[in-house]
Design a protein around this motif. Structure first.
Motif, PDB file in Angstrom:
ATOM      1  N   LEU A  24       0.811  -1.209   0.000  1.00 50.20           N
ATOM      2  CA  LEU A  24       0.000   0.000   0.000  1.00 50.20           C
ATOM      3  C   LEU A  24       0.850   1.267   0.000  1.00 50.20           C
ATOM      4  N   ALA A  25       1.979   1.220   0.675  1.00 46.23           N
ATOM      5  CA  ALA A  25       2.833   2.404   0.791  1.00 46.23           C
ATOM      6  C   ALA A  25       3.398   2.850  -0.554  1.00 46.23           C
ATOM      7  N   THR A  26       3.381   1.960  -1.561  1.00 47.34           N
ATOM      8  CA  THR A  26       3.869   2.322  -2.895  1.00 47.34           C
ATOM      9  C   THR A  26       2.777   2.148  -3.947  1.00 47.34           C
ATOM     10  N   SER A  27       1.527   2.307  -3.554  1.00 46.66           N
ATOM     11  CA  SER A  27       0.393   2.152  -4.472  1.00 46.66           C
ATOM     12  C   SER A  27       0.394   0.781  -5.146  1.00 46.66           C
ATOM     13  N   TYR A  28       0.923  -0.222  -4.446  1.00 42.61           N
ATOM     14  CA  TYR A  28       1.005  -1.595  -4.972  1.00 42.61           C
ATOM     15  C   TYR A  28       1.728  -1.643  -6.324  1.00 42.61           C
ATOM     16  N   GLY A  29       2.594  -0.676  -6.561  1.00 37.91           N
ATOM     17  CA  GLY A  29       3.348  -0.662  -7.817  1.00 37.91           C
ATOM     18  C   GLY A  29       2.540  -0.231  -9.024  1.00 37.91           C
ATOM     19  N   VAL A  48      -2.440   6.130  -5.234  1.00 37.30           N
ATOM     20  CA  VAL A  48      -3.335   5.760  -4.137  1.00 37.30           C
ATOM     21  C   VAL A  48      -3.615   6.857  -3.119  1.00 37.30           C
ATOM     22  N   ALA A  49      -2.851   7.940  -3.128  1.00 34.49           N
ATOM     23  CA  ALA A  49      -3.024   8.945  -2.078  1.00 34.49           C
ATOM     24  C   ALA A  49      -2.522  10.299  -2.563  1.00 34.49           C
ATOM     25  N   PRO A  50      -2.980  11.384  -1.922  1.00 37.55           N
ATOM     26  CA  PRO A  50      -2.489  12.714  -2.299  1.00 37.55           C
ATOM     27  C   PRO A  50      -0.968  12.834  -2.226  1.00 37.55           C
ATOM     28  N   ALA A  51      -0.344  12.179  -1.272  1.00 35.50           N
ATOM     29  CA  ALA A  51       1.120  12.246  -1.168  1.00 35.50           C
ATOM     30  C   ALA A  51       1.785  11.719  -2.433  1.00 35.50           C
ATOM     31  N   HIS A  52       1.228  10.666  -3.008  1.00 36.86           N
ATOM     32  CA  HIS A  52       1.776  10.122  -4.248  1.00 36.86           C
ATOM     33  C   HIS A  52       1.431  11.020  -5.435  1.00 36.86           C
ATOM     34  N   ALA A  53       0.223  11.566  -5.429  1.00 31.85           N
ATOM     35  CA  ALA A  53      -0.170  12.491  -6.500  1.00 31.85           C
ATOM     36  C   ALA A  53       0.755  13.694  -6.537  1.00 31.85           C
ATOM     37  N   ARG A  54       1.160  14.187  -5.378  1.00 29.28           N
ATOM     38  CA  ARG A  54       2.069  15.343  -5.333  1.00 29.28           C
ATOM     39  C   ARG A  54       3.427  14.991  -5.921  1.00 29.28           C
ATOM     40  N   LEU A  55       3.893  13.778  -5.703  1.00 24.69           N
ATOM     41  CA  LEU A  55       5.162  13.359  -6.298  1.00 24.69           C
ATOM     42  C   LEU A  55       5.074  13.402  -7.819  1.00 24.69           C
ATOM     43  N   VAL A  56       3.951  12.941  -8.363  1.00 21.37           N
ATOM     44  CA  VAL A  56       3.761  12.979  -9.817  1.00 21.37           C
ATOM     45  C   VAL A  56       3.724  14.426 -10.299  1.00 21.37           C
ATOM     46  N   ALA A  57       2.991  15.278  -9.598  1.00 21.91           N
ATOM     47  CA  ALA A  57       2.901  16.688  -9.992  1.00 21.91           C
ATOM     48  C   ALA A  57       4.273  17.351  -9.996  1.00 21.91           C
ATOM     49  N   GLU A  58       5.089  17.029  -9.002  1.00 19.08           N
ATOM     50  CA  GLU A  58       6.438  17.596  -8.941  1.00 19.08           C
ATOM     51  C   GLU A  58       7.284  17.126 -10.120  1.00 19.08           C
ATOM     52  N   ALA A  59       7.152  15.853 -10.480  1.00 25.51           N
ATOM     53  CA  ALA A  59       7.910  15.318 -11.618  1.00 25.51           C
ATOM     54  C   ALA A  59       7.467  15.975 -12.914  1.00 25.51           C
ATOM     55  N   LEU A  60       6.164  16.173 -13.088  1.00 25.19           N
ATOM     56  CA  LEU A  60       5.666  16.829 -14.290  1.00 25.19           C
ATOM     57  C   LEU A  60       6.183  18.259 -14.384  1.00 25.19           C
ATOM     58  N   GLY A  83      -5.781   9.139  -5.754  1.00 20.50           N
ATOM     59  CA  GLY A  83      -5.022  10.377  -5.913  1.00 20.50           C
ATOM     60  C   GLY A  83      -5.709  11.412  -6.780  1.00 20.50           C
ATOM     61  N   ALA A  84      -6.818  11.030  -7.436  1.00 20.81           N
ATOM     62  CA  ALA A  84      -7.505  11.947  -8.352  1.00 20.81           C
ATOM     63  C   ALA A  84      -8.017  13.192  -7.655  1.00 20.81           C
ATOM     64  N   GLY A  85      -8.449  13.041  -6.406  1.00 21.00           N
ATOM     65  CA  GLY A  85      -9.004  14.183  -5.682  1.00 21.00           C
ATOM     66  C   GLY A  85      -8.018  15.327  -5.535  1.00 21.00           C
ATOM     67  N   TRP A  86      -6.737  14.984  -5.394  1.00 17.30           N
ATOM     68  CA  TRP A  86      -5.725  16.045  -5.243  1.00 17.30           C
ATOM     69  C   TRP A  86      -5.638  16.862  -6.520  1.00 17.30           C
ATOM     70  N   PHE A  87      -5.627  16.213  -7.682  1.00 11.66           N
ATOM     71  CA  PHE A  87      -5.564  16.944  -8.950  1.00 11.66           C
ATOM     72  C   PHE A  87      -6.868  17.695  -9.216  1.00 11.66           C
ATOM     73  N   ALA A  88      -7.997  17.127  -8.792  1.00 16.24           N
ATOM     74  CA  ALA A  88      -9.278  17.828  -8.960  1.00 16.24           C
ATOM     75  C   ALA A  88      -9.282  19.128  -8.157  1.00 16.24           C
ATOM     76  N   ALA A  89      -8.734  19.082  -6.954  1.00 15.10           N
ATOM     77  CA  ALA A  89      -8.668  20.290  -6.126  1.00 15.10           C
ATOM     78  C   ALA A  89      -7.786  21.358  -6.763  1.00 15.10           C
ATOM     79  N   ALA A  90      -6.854  20.909  -7.622  1.00 14.13           N
ATOM     80  CA  ALA A  90      -5.977  21.852  -8.323  1.00 14.13           C
ATOM     81  C   ALA A  90      -6.554  22.300  -9.656  1.00 14.13           C
ATOM     82  N   ALA A 122      -1.883   5.583   8.459  1.00 14.27           N
ATOM     83  CA  ALA A 122      -2.700   6.769   8.726  1.00 14.27           C
ATOM     84  C   ALA A 122      -2.081   8.034   8.163  1.00 14.27           C
ATOM     85  N   GLY A 123      -0.767   8.161   8.258  1.00 13.82           N
ATOM     86  CA  GLY A 123      -0.118   9.365   7.756  1.00 13.82           C
ATOM     87  C   GLY A 123      -0.267   9.527   6.261  1.00 13.82           C
ATOM     88  N   LEU A 124      -0.188   8.436   5.524  1.00 11.25           N
ATOM     89  CA  LEU A 124      -0.307   8.483   4.074  1.00 11.25           C
ATOM     90  C   LEU A 124      -1.693   8.961   3.646  1.00 11.25           C
TER      91      LEU A 124
END
Length: 274
Positions: A24-29, A48-60, A83-90, A122-124
């Motif tokens: 789960l910590a790596t979105s199951y790959g 799987v989570a906003p934390a992972h979505a932010r990593l993608v946004a930073e890479a882009l 992770g879609a909700g994080w991009f929707a909020a943006a 919980a933190g993720l």
């Protein structure tokens, strides 16, 4: 997130991002795919989570991609969709098949609550929220990104009832979602026995290169390897005298595959068809 976000450039316009692994910590790959147009970017399955979505946004951002205006979901499982909700909020517009959106509404609130209450993760999920796609479709939906067009297609009930594949014709690339796993055991939890093969076959004529939901992108070999897995999983499950021996045999047949936790489900899925 062991190893950090990995990036593969399929073409000038298409990148694949993954955290690898199978927990789960790596979105199951799971794989996240970015399609770059002249004025906008489409993101497929933002993990799987906003934390992972932010990593993608930073890479882009580092790669100079235009703003993400659309997020396409290949199905509702959280390792691809939450992770879609994080991009929707943006400001991005989330697009999914109607039955994917329905399953998100039914399953995500409980899953988010459960993960927030689990101290191991919980933190993720502290800032994760269920999200409702802004646009749903039945058979086909297209997005013009400027200079490139992406098409979302529903090929029927395969991995889930709300599956979609994302095809970029100009690039010869298709994001298959979990209709294809490569180097991972297939998750049959909500799959259709006929549909997993029918949808995989339909994919073959849509592109030259394929991004599986999990594992390395490639050509027709991606589909061939998945077809072989279905055949072998069915054969082993039917021939084994019991579930335990079937599970051991399937693990032995594909010794390098990740996501072994799905093997008992695979065995039950195919044994029920006997």
């Amino acid at each position: 997130m062991a190893g950090g976000l990995r990036e593969v450039a399929l073409t000038v316009r298409v990148r694949v991002f993954t955290l690898g692994g199978d927990d789960l910590a790596t979105s199951y790959g799971a794989n996240c795919v970015a399609v770059r147009g002249d004025r906008a970017t489409l993101l497929v399955d933002p993990l799987v989570a906003p934390a992972h979505a932010r990593l993608v946004a930073e890479a882009l951002g580092r790669d100079g991609f235009p703003p993400v205006t659309h997020v396409a979901l290949t199905h509702h499982h959280t390792d691809h969709a939450l992770g879609a909700g994080w991009f929707a909020a943006a400001g991005a517009r989330v697009v999914a098949h109607r039955r994917c959106a329905e399953a998100m509404a039914e399953e995500h609130p409980g899953l988010v609550a459960a993960r927030r209450s689990d101290p191991r993760v919980a933190g993720l999920f502290a800032d994760a929220e269920p999200h409702a796609p802004a646009l749903t479709f039945e058979k086909r939906e297209a997005v013009d990104l400027g200079g490139v067009r992406a098409e979302m297609l529903h090929l029927g009930h395969g991995h889930t009832a709300g599956d979609a594949v994302v095809v970029v014709p100009s690039e010869g690339v298709a994001a298959a979602g979990d209709l294809a796993f490569r180097g991972y055991h297939f998750n049959y939890e909500q799959a259709d026995r006929v549909g997993v093969r029918r949808s995989l076959s339909a994919l073959a004529s849509l592109a030259d290169r394929f991004v599986p939901g999990h594992g390395l992108p490639g050509g027709a070999d991606v589909l061939a390897e998945q077809a072989l897995y279905h055949d072998e999983a069915e054969r082993i499950a039917r021939e084994a005298p019991d579930e335990a021996r079937a599970a051991r045999a399937l693990l032995a047949r594909f010794p390098g595959h990740l996501l072994a936790a799905t093997v008992p489900v695979a065995v039950r899925f195919w044994r029920q068809a006997r």
